[in-house]
Design a protein around this motif. Structure first.
Motif, short mmCIF file in Angstrom:
data_model
loop_
_atom_site.label_atom_id
_atom_site.label_comp_id
_atom_site.label_asym_id
_atom_site.label_seq_id
_atom_site.Cartn_x
_atom_site.Cartn_y
_atom_site.Cartn_z
N CYS A 110 4.63 35.99 29.11
CA CYS A 110 4.55 36.93 28.47
C CYS A 110 5.49 37.94 29.11
O CYS A 110 6.17 37.80 30.04
N VAL A 111 5.56 39.37 28.60
CA VAL A 111 6.07 40.20 29.27
C VAL A 111 5.12 41.62 29.28
O VAL A 111 4.67 41.80 28.25
N ILE A 112 5.35 42.47 30.44
CA ILE A 112 4.83 43.84 30.29
C ILE A 112 6.01 44.63 29.78
O ILE A 112 7.01 44.65 30.16
N TRP A 113 5.67 45.49 28.92
CA TRP A 113 6.66 46.41 28.16
C TRP A 113 6.14 47.76 28.30
O TRP A 113 5.09 48.45 27.74
N LEU A 114 6.73 48.50 29.34
CA LEU A 114 6.34 49.94 29.33
C LEU A 114 7.31 50.86 28.66
O LEU A 114 8.49 50.74 28.76
N ALA A 115 6.58 51.54 27.51
CA ALA A 115 7.48 52.26 26.48
C ALA A 115 7.46 53.75 27.15
O ALA A 115 6.32 54.20 27.02
N ARG A 116 8.59 54.31 27.34
CA ARG A 116 8.53 55.82 27.57
C ARG A 116 9.48 56.62 26.53
O ARG A 116 10.45 56.18 26.14
N ASP A 117 8.70 57.65 25.95
CA ASP A 117 9.30 58.22 24.80
C ASP A 117 10.67 59.17 25.40
O ASP A 117 10.16 60.13 26.48
N ILE A 118 11.59 59.32 25.15
CA ILE A 118 12.88 59.95 25.76
C ILE A 118 13.58 60.57 24.59
O ILE A 118 14.69 60.81 24.88
N THR A 119 12.91 60.96 23.70
CA THR A 119 13.44 61.56 22.37
C THR A 119 14.11 62.97 22.74
O THR A 119 15.07 63.21 22.28
N GLU A 120 13.22 63.64 23.49
CA GLU A 120 13.45 65.01 24.09
C GLU A 120 14.79 64.88 24.77
O GLU A 120 15.75 65.72 24.66
#
Length: 294
Positions: A110-120
């Motif tokens: 598996c993978v651990i997927w840390l998603a950080r919102d960088i839209t701003e």
């Protein structure tokens, strides 16, 4: 071992951004973190059920590359909100930075997927980029951007022989206008000139303010004759338009110099230099006119 696992799980659960655990084939194994929200409903589903196929294909590629390399990596991706059929994000383009690391879960790769919102962050970068590309007073392109485009079009010409031309624009009597009416009025004149140029020229033409009262235009796929026609159209519109300023209505004229790229040019500067010489010729001819040098 269990205590160690519980500690890691508790630490990850405290993160402000959602953390996904994906199997090798794109199944959502777990969704944790304080930012997970309603992401728990994804558990057991496949990524192809959640996002559009193009984005899902990219996610699968990232997952499998990470597992194959057996080392963490960082990726950026974006999608339009409608492409994601879960969650409550606002409409529009959303950017994420994904920190992806290989992980074994119940004997599965598996993978651990840390998603950080960088839209701003991306929006801020875009605004800064636009600012550096444009002249703050008139809104047309800046000198630095114009030079970049000229260089790009020159090298395209060397590869493909697709022609282009340059128009140099020099306002008539601008120094005298400055001395008579002051900076505020002259700023109004410059904004007016830029507005006329945007209105008269084509969408594909690159308009720039080089500084002071000097403008320049890059005309893709245009020979010298076509440049003269456009320059004459600009000259005529400027000559016949009244400009409302804080000191009343004024009429402004300009001199124009045109030149077409040549196979003998050694750099983009050669074309620009000829256009500038043509402007000087227009000034000597009495101003408010168009001259061209091939």
């Amino acid at each position: 071992m269990k205590n160690s696992h519980d500690f890691i799980y508790a630490a990850v659960s405290a993160l402000p951004d959602p953390v996904y655990v994906f199997s090798e084939n794109g199944d959502y194994v777990d969704v944790i973190g304080r930012g997970a929200g309603d992401g728990k409903m994804l558990i057991g589903r496949n990524i192809y059920e959640v996002v559009d196929r193009q984005l899902a294909d990219r996610f699968i590629t990232i997952i499998r590359e990470t597992i194959s390399a057996d080392e963490p990596n960082i990726y950026e991706y974006d999608f339009e909100e409608p492409s994601c059929r879960v969650g409550g994000a606002e409409p529009g383009k959303i950017w994420f930075e994904a920190r992806v690391a290989p992980f074994s879960f119940m004997d599965k790769k598996c993978v651990i997927w840390l998603a950080r919102d960088i839209t701003e962050q991306k929006n801020t970068e875009s605004r800064l980029k636009e600012t550096s590309f444009s002249d703050p007073l008139t809104g047309v392109y800046s000198r630095s951007f114009f030079i970049t485009e000229l260089n790009s079009f020159y090298h395209r010409f060397l590869r493909t022989f697709r022609t282009y031309s340059v128009i140099s624009v020099d306002l008539d009597g601008f120094r005298e206008t400055m001395e008579t009416y002051g900076q505020k009025v002259c700023d109004s004149l410059l904004v007016h000139v830029a507005s006329v140029m945007r209105r008269v020229l084509r969408q594909s033409d690159v308009i720039a303010r080089l500084g002071g009262d000097k403008f320049s235009v890059l005309l893709p796929d245009t020979d010298s004759k076509g440049a003269e026609i456009l320059a004459e159209r600009l000259r005529s519109v400027l000559e016949t338009s009244e400009i409302t300023t804080p000191s009343g209505k004024l009429v402004l004229t300009a001199s124009f110099g045109c030149s077409q790229v040549s196979a003998q040019d050694e750099a983009y500067e050669n074309t620009v230099s000829r256009a500038e010489i043509a402007v000087s010729m227009a000034k000597l001819a009495g101003k408010n006119t168009v001259r061209s040098i091939l």
